[in-house]
Structure formats: structure tokens, C-alpha cells
Design a protein around this motif. Structure first.
Motif, mmCIF file in Angstrom:
data_model
loop_
_atom_site.group_PDB
_atom_site.id
_atom_site.type_symbol
_atom_site.label_atom_id
_atom_site.label_comp_id
_atom_site.label_asym_id
_atom_site.label_seq_id
_atom_site.Cartn_x
_atom_site.Cartn_y
_atom_site.Cartn_z
ATOM 1 N N MET A 1 57.157 43.761 11.188
ATOM 2 C CA MET A 1 57.371 42.317 11.082
ATOM 3 C C MET A 1 58.010 41.770 12.365
ATOM 4 O O MET A 1 57.612 40.715 12.866
ATOM 5 C CB MET A 1 58.253 42.005 9.875
ATOM 6 C CG MET A 1 58.407 40.530 9.607
ATOM 7 S SD MET A 1 59.390 40.182 8.152
ATOM 8 C CE MET A 1 61.003 40.705 8.693
ATOM 9 N N LEU A 2 58.982 42.477 12.916
ATOM 10 C CA LEU A 2 59.606 42.037 14.167
ATOM 11 C C LEU A 2 58.622 42.109 15.335
ATOM 12 O O LEU A 2 58.667 41.261 16.235
ATOM 13 C CB LEU A 2 60.844 42.869 14.469
ATOM 14 C CG LEU A 2 62.073 42.537 13.628
ATOM 15 C CD1 LEU A 2 63.170 43.550 13.886
ATOM 16 C CD2 LEU A 2 62.555 41.145 13.918
ATOM 17 N N LEU A 3 57.745 43.087 15.327
ATOM 18 C CA LEU A 3 56.723 43.172 16.356
ATOM 19 C C LEU A 3 55.807 41.952 16.296
ATOM 20 O O LEU A 3 55.499 41.337 17.325
ATOM 21 C CB LEU A 3 55.912 44.457 16.191
ATOM 22 C CG LEU A 3 54.768 44.664 17.164
ATOM 23 C CD1 LEU A 3 55.311 44.850 18.563
ATOM 24 C CD2 LEU A 3 53.932 45.838 16.751
ATOM 25 N N VAL A 4 55.398 41.576 15.101
ATOM 26 C CA VAL A 4 54.552 40.393 14.922
ATOM 27 C C VAL A 4 55.307 39.136 15.340
ATOM 28 O O VAL A 4 54.739 38.239 15.977
ATOM 29 C CB VAL A 4 54.052 40.300 13.465
ATOM 30 C CG1 VAL A 4 53.377 38.971 13.196
ATOM 31 C CG2 VAL A 4 53.106 41.445 13.148
ATOM 32 N N MET A 5 56.589 39.064 15.015
ATOM 33 C CA MET A 5 57.394 37.902 15.429
ATOM 34 C C MET A 5 57.463 37.812 16.950
ATOM 35 O O MET A 5 57.399 36.715 17.522
ATOM 36 C CB MET A 5 58.804 38.002 14.840
ATOM 37 C CG MET A 5 58.876 37.699 13.376
ATOM 38 S SD MET A 5 60.499 38.026 12.664
ATOM 39 C CE MET A 5 61.522 36.878 13.532
ATOM 40 N N GLY A 6 57.611 38.945 17.622
ATOM 41 C CA GLY A 6 57.635 38.959 19.074
ATOM 42 C C GLY A 6 56.318 38.493 19.673
ATOM 43 O O GLY A 6 56.288 37.734 20.640
ATOM 44 N N LEU A 7 55.210 38.927 19.078
ATOM 45 C CA LEU A 7 53.902 38.486 19.551
ATOM 46 C C LEU A 7 53.705 36.995 19.336
ATOM 47 O O LEU A 7 53.172 36.294 20.204
ATOM 48 C CB LEU A 7 52.796 39.272 18.841
ATOM 49 C CG LEU A 7 52.670 40.743 19.207
ATOM 50 C CD1 LEU A 7 51.648 41.423 18.309
ATOM 51 C CD2 LEU A 7 52.313 40.908 20.657
ATOM 52 N N ARG A 8 54.156 36.490 18.179
ATOM 53 C CA ARG A 8 54.044 35.056 17.906
ATOM 54 C C ARG A 8 54.895 34.248 18.888
ATOM 55 O O ARG A 8 54.485 33.197 19.358
ATOM 56 C CB ARG A 8 54.507 34.741 16.481
ATOM 57 C CG ARG A 8 53.458 34.950 15.448
ATOM 58 C CD ARG A 8 53.903 34.476 14.089
ATOM 59 N NE ARG A 8 54.123 33.036 14.127
ATOM 60 C CZ ARG A 8 55.100 32.424 13.473
ATOM 61 N NH1 ARG A 8 55.944 33.115 12.740
ATOM 62 N NH2 ARG A 8 55.241 31.126 13.534
ATOM 63 N N GLU A 9 56.094 34.736 19.167
ATOM 64 C CA GLU A 9 56.987 34.027 20.079
ATOM 65 C C GLU A 9 56.392 33.981 21.487
ATOM 66 O O GLU A 9 56.431 32.942 22.152
ATOM 67 C CB GLU A 9 58.350 34.706 20.109
ATOM 68 C CG GLU A 9 59.385 33.984 20.905
ATOM 69 C CD GLU A 9 59.779 32.654 20.318
ATOM 70 O OE1 GLU A 9 60.135 31.759 21.109
ATOM 71 O OE2 GLU A 9 59.734 32.496 19.084
ATOM 72 N N TYR A 10 55.831 35.090 21.915
ATOM 73 C CA TYR A 10 55.213 35.113 23.242
ATOM 74 C C TYR A 10 53.998 34.186 23.288
ATOM 75 O O TYR A 10 53.791 33.465 24.257
ATOM 76 C CB TYR A 10 54.805 36.528 23.618
ATOM 77 C CG TYR A 10 54.131 36.589 24.966
ATOM 78 C CD1 TYR A 10 54.855 36.365 26.126
ATOM 79 C CD2 TYR A 10 52.773 36.837 25.064
ATOM 80 C CE1 TYR A 10 54.251 36.387 27.364
ATOM 81 C CE2 TYR A 10 52.155 36.863 26.297
ATOM 82 C CZ TYR A 10 52.891 36.640 27.436
ATOM 83 O OH TYR A 10 52.281 36.667 28.652
ATOM 84 N N LYS A 11 53.200 34.214 22.227
ATOM 85 C CA LYS A 11 52.003 33.384 22.173
ATOM 86 C C LYS A 11 52.359 31.901 22.124
ATOM 87 O O LYS A 11 51.695 31.074 22.738
ATOM 88 C CB LYS A 11 51.179 33.764 20.949
ATOM 89 C CG LYS A 11 49.887 33.023 20.794
ATOM 90 C CD LYS A 11 49.177 33.500 19.550
ATOM 91 C CE LYS A 11 47.973 32.625 19.268
ATOM 92 N NZ LYS A 11 47.365 32.985 17.993
ATOM 93 N N ARG A 12 53.422 31.561 21.403
ATOM 94 C CA ARG A 12 53.783 30.161 21.219
ATOM 95 C C ARG A 12 54.458 29.568 22.452
ATOM 96 O O ARG A 12 54.098 28.487 22.897
ATOM 97 C CB ARG A 12 54.696 30.018 20.003
ATOM 98 C CG ARG A 12 55.023 28.582 19.660
ATOM 99 C CD ARG A 12 55.810 28.472 18.400
ATOM 100 N NE ARG A 12 57.037 29.264 18.548
ATOM 101 C CZ ARG A 12 57.775 29.641 17.525
ATOM 102 N NH1 ARG A 12 57.419 29.337 16.312
ATOM 103 N NH2 ARG A 12 58.860 30.349 17.727
#
Length: 85
Positions: free
Chosen positions: A46-57
Motif C-alpha cells: 500500500m505504501l509503495l502504491v502511495m509513493g507511485l501515486r505521489e510521484y505521478k501526481r
């Protein structure tokens, strides 16, 4: 005001969050903590996905790397917990 788009990464984050909450609630109610390493692995994902979302956003590399490092550390602790048991 910009509308927030619902993307596939948010869906994965919600799925992993619900799974973590279900496993945590099950462990607390039954006082059976054998699923704790699985819960830690799901939190790591879940934290990995959050990191990817943050980078993408935001294209914020610092926050993405920070969440990625936390994710890897939690994954390490979970795998070590599985190996010990």
C-alpha cells in the motif's frame, strides 16, 4: 477547484487498505496474530502504491522515494518475521 480523478493506483490503494483493516480487525478480535506478517506485507504494498501515486501526481521525487524506502523497510521486517517463525 480541480476534480480528483479516480485512477487504478487509487483503487489498488483502497483494496490494500481494506485488506489491512480486515486482517487487523480479525487479529484483534480473535487475539490470533499469526497473520501479522501478511498484514505488514500488504501495508508495504500500500505504501509503495502511495509513493507511485505521489510521484505521478506531483512529480515530487522526494516524497515518492521516502514512501518507497518506508515500504521496503516494512517489507524487510515482514519477511524477517516470516523467516523467524
Amino acid at each position: 477547484m480541480k476534480e480528483k480523478k479516480f485512477d487504478i493506483l487509487m483503487l489498488f490503494q483502497l483494496i490494500f487498505a481494506v485488506l489491512v483493516m480486515l486482517i487487523g480487525t480479525y487479529g484483534k478480535v480473535t487475539e490470533n496474530y499469526n497473520l501479522l506478517p501478511l498484514m505488514l506485507i500488504l501495508i508495504s504494498i500500500m505504501l509503495l502504491v502511495m509513493g507511485l501515486r505521489e510521484y505521478k501526481r506531483n512529480q515530487s521525487l522526494l516524497r515518492g522515494i521516502f514512501l518507497l524506502c518506508i515500504s521496503l523497510y516494512i517489507l524487510f521486517v515482514a519477511v524477517k518475521g516470516i523467516m523467524v517463525n
